[in-house]
Enzyme design. Structure first.
Site, PDB file in Angstrom:
ATOM      1  N   MET A 150       1.345   3.019   3.277  1.00 28.58           N
ATOM      2  CA  MET A 150       2.131   2.380   4.337  1.00 28.58           C
ATOM      3  C   MET A 150       3.638   2.494   4.119  1.00 28.58           C
ATOM      4  O   MET A 150       4.409   1.782   4.749  1.00 28.58           O
ATOM      5  CB  MET A 150       1.728   0.904   4.465  1.00 28.58           C
ATOM      6  CG  MET A 150       0.342   0.698   5.044  1.00 28.58           C
ATOM      7  SD  MET A 150       0.186   1.306   6.740  1.00 28.58           S
ATOM      8  CE  MET A 150       1.195   0.095   7.613  1.00 28.58           C
ATOM      9  N   SER A 202       0.817  -1.207   0.000  1.00 29.25           N
ATOM     10  CA  SER A 202       0.000   0.000   0.000  1.00 29.25           C
ATOM     11  C   SER A 202       0.851   1.257   0.000  1.00 29.25           C
ATOM     12  O   SER A 202       1.793   1.375   0.785  1.00 29.25           O
ATOM     13  CB  SER A 202      -0.927   0.025   1.221  1.00 29.25           C
ATOM     14  OG  SER A 202      -1.574   1.278   1.352  1.00 29.25           O
ATOM     15  N   GLY A 211       7.076   3.372   4.905  1.00 29.77           N
ATOM     16  CA  GLY A 211       7.638   3.674   6.221  1.00 29.77           C
ATOM     17  C   GLY A 211       7.192   2.705   7.292  1.00 29.77           C
ATOM     18  O   GLY A 211       7.781   2.639   8.366  1.00 29.77           O
ATOM     19  N   GLY A 212       6.111   1.955   7.016  1.00 31.18           N
ATOM     20  CA  GLY A 212       5.680   0.919   7.939  1.00 31.18           C
ATOM     21  C   GLY A 212       4.588   1.344   8.912  1.00 31.18           C
ATOM     22  O   GLY A 212       4.102   2.478   8.897  1.00 31.18           O
ATOM     23  N   THR A 213       4.212   0.397   9.763  1.00 26.33           N
ATOM     24  CA  THR A 213       3.131   0.600  10.730  1.00 26.33           C
ATOM     25  C   THR A 213       3.405   1.767  11.660  1.00 26.33           C
ATOM     26  O   THR A 213       2.539   2.604  11.919  1.00 26.33           O
ATOM     27  CB  THR A 213       2.924  -0.685  11.551  1.00 26.33           C
ATOM     28  OG1 THR A 213       2.446  -1.718  10.688  1.00 26.33           O
ATOM     29  CG2 THR A 213       1.901  -0.464  12.670  1.00 26.33           C
ATOM     30  N   CYS A 214       4.622   1.842  12.182  1.00 24.50           N
ATOM     31  CA  CYS A 214       4.951   2.861  13.190  1.00 24.50           C
ATOM     32  C   CYS A 214       4.638   4.265  12.702  1.00 24.50           C
ATOM     33  O   CYS A 214       3.973   5.038  13.379  1.00 24.50           O
ATOM     34  CB  CYS A 214       6.425   2.754  13.568  1.00 24.50           C
ATOM     35  SG  CYS A 214       6.990   4.067  14.661  1.00 24.50           S
ATOM     36  N   HIS A 223      18.687  19.959  36.893  1.00 25.13           N
ATOM     37  CA  HIS A 223      17.544  20.277  37.762  1.00 25.13           C
ATOM     38  C   HIS A 223      16.802  21.482  37.186  1.00 25.13           C
ATOM     39  O   HIS A 223      17.424  22.413  36.675  1.00 25.13           O
ATOM     40  CB  HIS A 223      18.051  20.609  39.167  1.00 25.13           C
ATOM     41  CG  HIS A 223      16.991  21.086  40.104  1.00 25.13           C
ATOM     42  ND1 HIS A 223      16.120  20.231  40.749  1.00 25.13           N
ATOM     43  CD2 HIS A 223      16.647  22.345  40.498  1.00 25.13           C
ATOM     44  CE1 HIS A 223      15.296  20.938  41.499  1.00 25.13           C
ATOM     45  NE2 HIS A 223      15.587  22.228  41.368  1.00 25.13           N
TER      46      HIS A 223
END
Length: 456
Positions: A38, A35, A40-43, A439
């Site tokens: 998609m 697809s 780059g992938g699922t992430c 801090h």
């Protein structure tokens, strides 16, 4: 038939990183992604990045003067702009490389050495010296009476495409994905009900941590129902009604303008044609691999969720490191050497963990000393107005090393990495106790968490 040095199926983190590395070494590489949505992938597209974008934006709603409905719509648009940008960037980072070719289509193995690729316009065959399967995982749809006919039902992918904020959201599944979405949508202003089949809330966590998480979520107008079995789903009044039973009780109902199925994920092996190869699949649908991630077929490897390992993007990246070491390194790095994998659940505040918790230590018969610190004791937590939560760690009384740590507090997803580095280096807990942190930060809380003498 065109031949490549390597063919990678799936544009996930491990696959795309491997493809880039091999192409830069002068090899001919093909990457096949089914697809164009998609790259780059699922992430990048439907997982970590868009959901964490929504986590961040939802936490800012209380500072906004616009309506919650408009704020949500704007958040979805911002999320879509981000994923679109990253998707395009990932495509060109790979396809623009000399020696790398991206095909948009489905790949099916014909045998151990060649595949068929079907795009929107043509079908052809490719062969390669090596194949790397990185097809990821997808949501599981449970068998529930009435589910197929019900409207307003979503999974973790499709819910993110909903541009109208549901007044009431029902979530089936009280795991980490379900709770992340519960926290997100509660922050946006939805009334959320979570229905979980487990007898205990967050059953893998220590009870003090689980109860603290439950208290925080319930304060966000999230109703959590455990030990419950969903019996049916039906359309009603512009939404769906979920019928369920809790323990031995009579049937109960929960109404939602939207229903999220958060009932787990399964490896994406369907349609790969693995039955035409020597690649074995286990009873959970995952591809069987050895510790070097090689399948039962010669020259075929599997990376990421599809091999049944932990379903994290950074594990897919570490799978790349394993394969890289096998291909061009000394071959020493394997899954056996991967220890102390941290994780973060992006509820608000974030729950992060690495190593052992008390429950795990007791099950393993490991001796330990426990230390805790309430998040309210941290100056930075008061500055960012996130005083809910609890910090907890286990220390080996003999070696003085940190056995594990659970942090339920603001910015814990960053802090847990510091603890993990100390654990991997086998440093004593006193290293974090005496380290100089800036801090006011959340990390300096590690000074206080470990400010004990375990010889006392």
């Amino acid at each position: 038939m065109e031949h490549f040095d390597a063919i990678i199926i799936g544009f996930g983190k491990g696959g795309k990183t491997l493809a880039s590395m091999l192409a830069k070494q002068g090899l001919r590489v093909a990457l096949i992604e089914k697809s164009a949505e998609m790259y780059g992938g699922t992430c990048i597209n439907i997982g970590c990045i868009p959901t964490k974008s929504l986590v961040h934006l939802s936490s800012e709603r209380r500072l906004s003067s616009i309506s919650k409905e408009q704020f949500y719509k704007n958040a979805i648009e911002q999320k879509d702009e981000l994923t679109s940008f990253l998707r395009d960037k990932n495509f060109h980072m790979l396809d623009d490389l000399a020696g790398a070719t991206v095909y948009t289509g489905t790949a099916t193995f014909l045998d151990d050495s060649k595949i068929q690729v079907k795009t929107s316009s043509e079908t052809f065959e490719l062969s390669a010296d090596g194949f790397f399967i990185n097809t990821g995982s997808s949501p599981i749809t449970p068998p529930i009476d009435g589910l197929e006919k019900a409207d307003f039902v979503y999974n973790s992918t499709s819910l993110q495409q909903l541009d109208q904020l549901p007044k009431k959201l029902v979530i089936i599944g009280g795991g980490y994905i379900g709770l992340e979405f519960a926290s997100i949508y509660a922050n946006f202003g939805s009334e959320v009900t979570v229905i979980d089949s487990s007898a205990e809330f967050l059953r893998n966590e220590d009870r003090d941590i689980a109860e603290e998480v439950k208290k925080v979520l319930e304060a966000k107008n999230i109703t959590i129902v455990i030990d419950s079995q969903v019996k049916s789903i039906a359309n009603r009044d512009g939404g769906v009604v979920v019928s369920y039973r809790t323990g031995n009780s009579d049937h109960k109902e929960a109404f939602g303008n939207a229903l999220l199925l958060a009932t787990g994920r399964k490896p994406n092996t369907e349609g790969l044609g693995l039955e035409n190869t020597s690649v074995e699949v286990n009873d959970r649908g995952a591809i069987v691999v050895d510790d070097a991630l090689k399948t039962t077929a010669n020259h075929i490897w599997a990376l990421g969720d599809v091999n049944g390992g932990p379903q994290f993007t950074y594990i897919s990246l570490d799978d790349f490191r394993i394969v890289k070491d096998q291909l061009v390194g000394a071959g020493n790095y394997t899954r056996k050497k991967r220890n102390n994998v941290p994780y973060s659940v992006f509820i608000d505040p974030v729950l992060s963990q690495v190593g052992l918790n008390e429950k795990m230590a007791q099950e393993k018969g490991v001796a330990y000393k426990v230390v805790t610190l309430p998040a309210a004791a941290i100056p930075r937590a008061r500055i960012v107005q996130q005083t809910d939560g609890l910090l907890k760690a286990l220390i080996d009384p003999n070696t003085k090393e940190i056995l594990g740590c659970t942090l339920f507090c603001a910015e814990s997803s960053e802090m847990i990495n510091v603890v993990r580095v100390a654990m991997e280096a086998k440093l004593p807990y006193t290293f974090l106790r005496d380290t100089i942190f800036t801090h006011p930060t959340m990390s300096e809380a590690l000074n206080d968490l470990f400010s004990v003498s375990i010889d006392e």
